[in-house]
Design a protein around this motif. Structure first.
Motif, mmCIF file in Angstrom:
data_model
loop_
_atom_site.group_PDB
_atom_site.id
_atom_site.type_symbol
_atom_site.label_atom_id
_atom_site.label_comp_id
_atom_site.label_asym_id
_atom_site.label_seq_id
_atom_site.Cartn_x
_atom_site.Cartn_y
_atom_site.Cartn_z
ATOM 1 N N ALA A 69 -10.390 -13.624 -3.132
ATOM 2 C CA ALA A 69 -9.850 -12.504 -3.901
ATOM 3 C C ALA A 69 -8.909 -13.048 -4.972
ATOM 4 C CB ALA A 69 -9.107 -11.535 -3.003
ATOM 5 N N VAL A 70 -9.116 -12.588 -6.210
ATOM 6 C CA VAL A 70 -8.282 -12.996 -7.336
ATOM 7 C C VAL A 70 -7.564 -11.755 -7.854
ATOM 8 C CG1 VAL A 70 -8.275 -13.983 -9.655
ATOM 9 C CG2 VAL A 70 -9.874 -14.852 -7.932
ATOM 10 N N LEU A 71 -6.240 -11.797 -7.850
ATOM 11 C CA LEU A 71 -5.429 -10.675 -8.321
ATOM 12 C C LEU A 71 -5.665 -10.494 -9.827
ATOM 13 C CD1 LEU A 71 -3.320 -8.625 -7.337
ATOM 14 C CD2 LEU A 71 -1.569 -10.262 -7.953
ATOM 15 N N THR A 72 -6.067 -9.273 -10.225
ATOM 16 C CA THR A 72 -6.401 -9.020 -11.629
ATOM 17 C C THR A 72 -5.436 -8.061 -12.320
ATOM 18 O OG1 THR A 72 -7.928 -7.253 -10.997
ATOM 19 C CG2 THR A 72 -8.849 -9.466 -11.294
ATOM 20 N N GLY A 73 -4.655 -7.300 -11.570
ATOM 21 C CA GLY A 73 -3.746 -6.361 -12.196
ATOM 22 C C GLY A 73 -2.818 -5.712 -11.200
ATOM 23 N N SER A 74 -1.774 -5.081 -11.734
ATOM 24 C CA SER A 74 -0.791 -4.427 -10.883
ATOM 25 C C SER A 74 -0.264 -3.189 -11.602
ATOM 26 C CB SER A 74 0.352 -5.395 -10.571
ATOM 27 O OG SER A 74 1.207 -4.861 -9.602
ATOM 28 N N LYS A 75 -0.061 -2.103 -10.834
ATOM 29 C CA LYS A 75 0.475 -0.850 -11.364
ATOM 30 C C LYS A 75 1.656 -0.422 -10.510
ATOM 31 C CE LYS A 75 -4.025 0.830 -12.866
ATOM 32 N NZ LYS A 75 -5.010 1.927 -12.776
ATOM 33 N N LEU A 76 2.574 0.299 -11.136
ATOM 34 C CA LEU A 76 3.732 0.839 -10.429
ATOM 35 C C LEU A 76 3.680 2.351 -10.545
ATOM 36 C CD1 LEU A 76 6.404 0.193 -8.948
ATOM 37 C CD2 LEU A 76 7.522 0.251 -11.184
ATOM 38 N N ARG A 77 3.693 3.038 -9.404
ATOM 39 C CA ARG A 77 3.608 4.499 -9.388
ATOM 40 C C ARG A 77 4.898 5.064 -8.812
ATOM 41 N NH1 ARG A 77 1.026 8.391 -5.501
ATOM 42 N NH2 ARG A 77 0.571 10.235 -6.729
ATOM 43 N N LEU A 78 5.558 5.906 -9.592
ATOM 44 C CA LEU A 78 6.778 6.578 -9.169
ATOM 45 C C LEU A 78 6.441 8.030 -8.880
ATOM 46 C CD1 LEU A 78 7.714 4.119 -10.971
ATOM 47 C CD2 LEU A 78 9.773 5.413 -11.348
ATOM 48 N N VAL A 79 6.852 8.516 -7.720
ATOM 49 C CA VAL A 79 6.625 9.914 -7.334
ATOM 50 C C VAL A 79 7.984 10.600 -7.277
ATOM 51 C CG1 VAL A 79 5.676 11.467 -5.597
ATOM 52 C CG2 VAL A 79 4.595 9.240 -5.989
ATOM 53 N N PHE A 80 8.094 11.704 -8.024
ATOM 54 C CA PHE A 80 9.347 12.443 -8.123
ATOM 55 C C PHE A 80 9.215 13.806 -7.459
ATOM 56 C CE2 PHE A 80 9.178 9.695 -11.858
ATOM 57 C CZ PHE A 80 10.391 9.060 -11.771
ATOM 58 N N GLN A 81 10.275 14.240 -6.804
ATOM 59 C CA GLN A 81 10.356 15.609 -6.312
ATOM 60 C C GLN A 81 11.065 16.404 -7.393
ATOM 61 O OE1 GLN A 81 11.861 16.221 -2.342
ATOM 62 N NE2 GLN A 81 12.428 18.332 -2.806
ATOM 63 N N ARG B 26 3.380 0.208 -5.268
ATOM 64 C CA ARG B 26 2.797 -0.857 -6.091
ATOM 65 C C ARG B 26 1.325 -0.928 -5.713
ATOM 66 N NH1 ARG B 26 4.793 -6.982 -7.135
ATOM 67 N NH2 ARG B 26 3.020 -7.590 -8.400
ATOM 68 N N ASN B 27 0.471 -0.818 -6.716
ATOM 69 C CA ASN B 27 -0.977 -0.873 -6.490
ATOM 70 C C ASN B 27 -1.536 -2.110 -7.186
ATOM 71 O OD1 ASN B 27 -1.057 1.671 -5.125
ATOM 72 N ND2 ASN B 27 -0.788 2.644 -7.095
ATOM 73 N N ASP B 28 -1.981 -3.070 -6.371
ATOM 74 C CA ASP B 28 -2.571 -4.295 -6.901
ATOM 75 C C ASP B 28 -4.089 -4.174 -6.865
ATOM 76 O OD1 ASP B 28 -0.105 -5.558 -7.290
ATOM 77 O OD2 ASP B 28 -0.085 -6.338 -5.253
ATOM 78 N N SER B 29 -4.727 -4.746 -7.888
ATOM 79 C CA SER B 29 -6.186 -4.786 -7.964
ATOM 80 C C SER B 29 -6.625 -6.226 -7.868
ATOM 81 C CB SER B 29 -6.675 -4.201 -9.278
ATOM 82 O OG SER B 29 -6.294 -2.866 -9.397
ATOM 83 N N SER B 30 -7.707 -6.442 -7.143
ATOM 84 C CA SER B 30 -8.250 -7.776 -6.985
ATOM 85 C C SER B 30 -9.746 -7.777 -7.244
ATOM 86 C CB SER B 30 -8.016 -8.313 -5.564
ATOM 87 O OG SER B 30 -6.648 -8.418 -5.295
ATOM 88 N N GLU B 31 -10.221 -8.892 -7.734
ATOM 89 C CA GLU B 31 -11.650 -9.093 -7.896
ATOM 90 C C GLU B 31 -12.088 -10.067 -6.815
ATOM 91 O OE1 GLU B 31 -14.771 -10.806 -11.219
ATOM 92 O OE2 GLU B 31 -12.729 -10.334 -11.813
ATOM 93 N N ILE B 32 -13.147 -9.726 -6.119
ATOM 94 C CA ILE B 32 -13.637 -10.588 -5.042
ATOM 95 C C ILE B 32 -14.771 -11.430 -5.576
ATOM 96 C CG2 ILE B 32 -14.674 -10.661 -2.756
ATOM 97 C CD1 ILE B 32 -13.163 -8.066 -2.167
ATOM 98 N N LEU B 33 -14.614 -12.742 -5.448
ATOM 99 C CA LEU B 33 -15.587 -13.698 -5.982
ATOM 100 C C LEU B 33 -16.183 -14.515 -4.849
ATOM 101 C CD1 LEU B 33 -13.359 -15.047 -8.892
ATOM 102 C CD2 LEU B 33 -15.124 -13.289 -9.051
ATOM 103 N N ALA B 34 -17.443 -14.805 -4.996
ATOM 104 C CA ALA B 34 -18.110 -15.709 -4.030
ATOM 105 C C ALA B 34 -17.888 -17.129 -4.505
ATOM 106 C CB ALA B 34 -19.599 -15.403 -3.957
#
Length: 73
Positions: A4-16, A64-72
């Motif tokens: 798995a190769v990390l390809t990106g990261s997002k930050l999500r804030l949830v407000f009341q 924090r939501n990380d995205s990964s690409e899975i490579l053989a």
């Protein structure tokens, strides 16, 4: 074996932002893309705290939501 190769990261804030007629919280979120992948948890928390101080809502959750690409190999 796959890798798995990390390809990106997002930050999500949830407000009341309020309560509905039944007393349940009203939540709204904002997602920030292109977060530096090497950012630490403490750095992201500090950024979220600074951003939330500029809003009317109360910070309810931080993700924090990380995205990964899975490579053989």
């Amino acid at each position: 074996m796959a890798q798995a190769v990390l390809t990106g990261s997002k930050l999500r804030l949830v407000f009341q932002v309020g309560m509905d007629e039944e007393g349940k919280p009203i939540l709204k979120s904002k997602t920030f893309n292109n977060i530096k992948m090497e950012s630490t948890t403490d750095q992201l928390f500090q950024a979220a705290t600074a951003i939330s101080s500029l809003t009317n809502g109360m910070l309810n959750n931080l993700e924090r939501n990380d995205s990964s690409e899975i490579l053989a190999e």
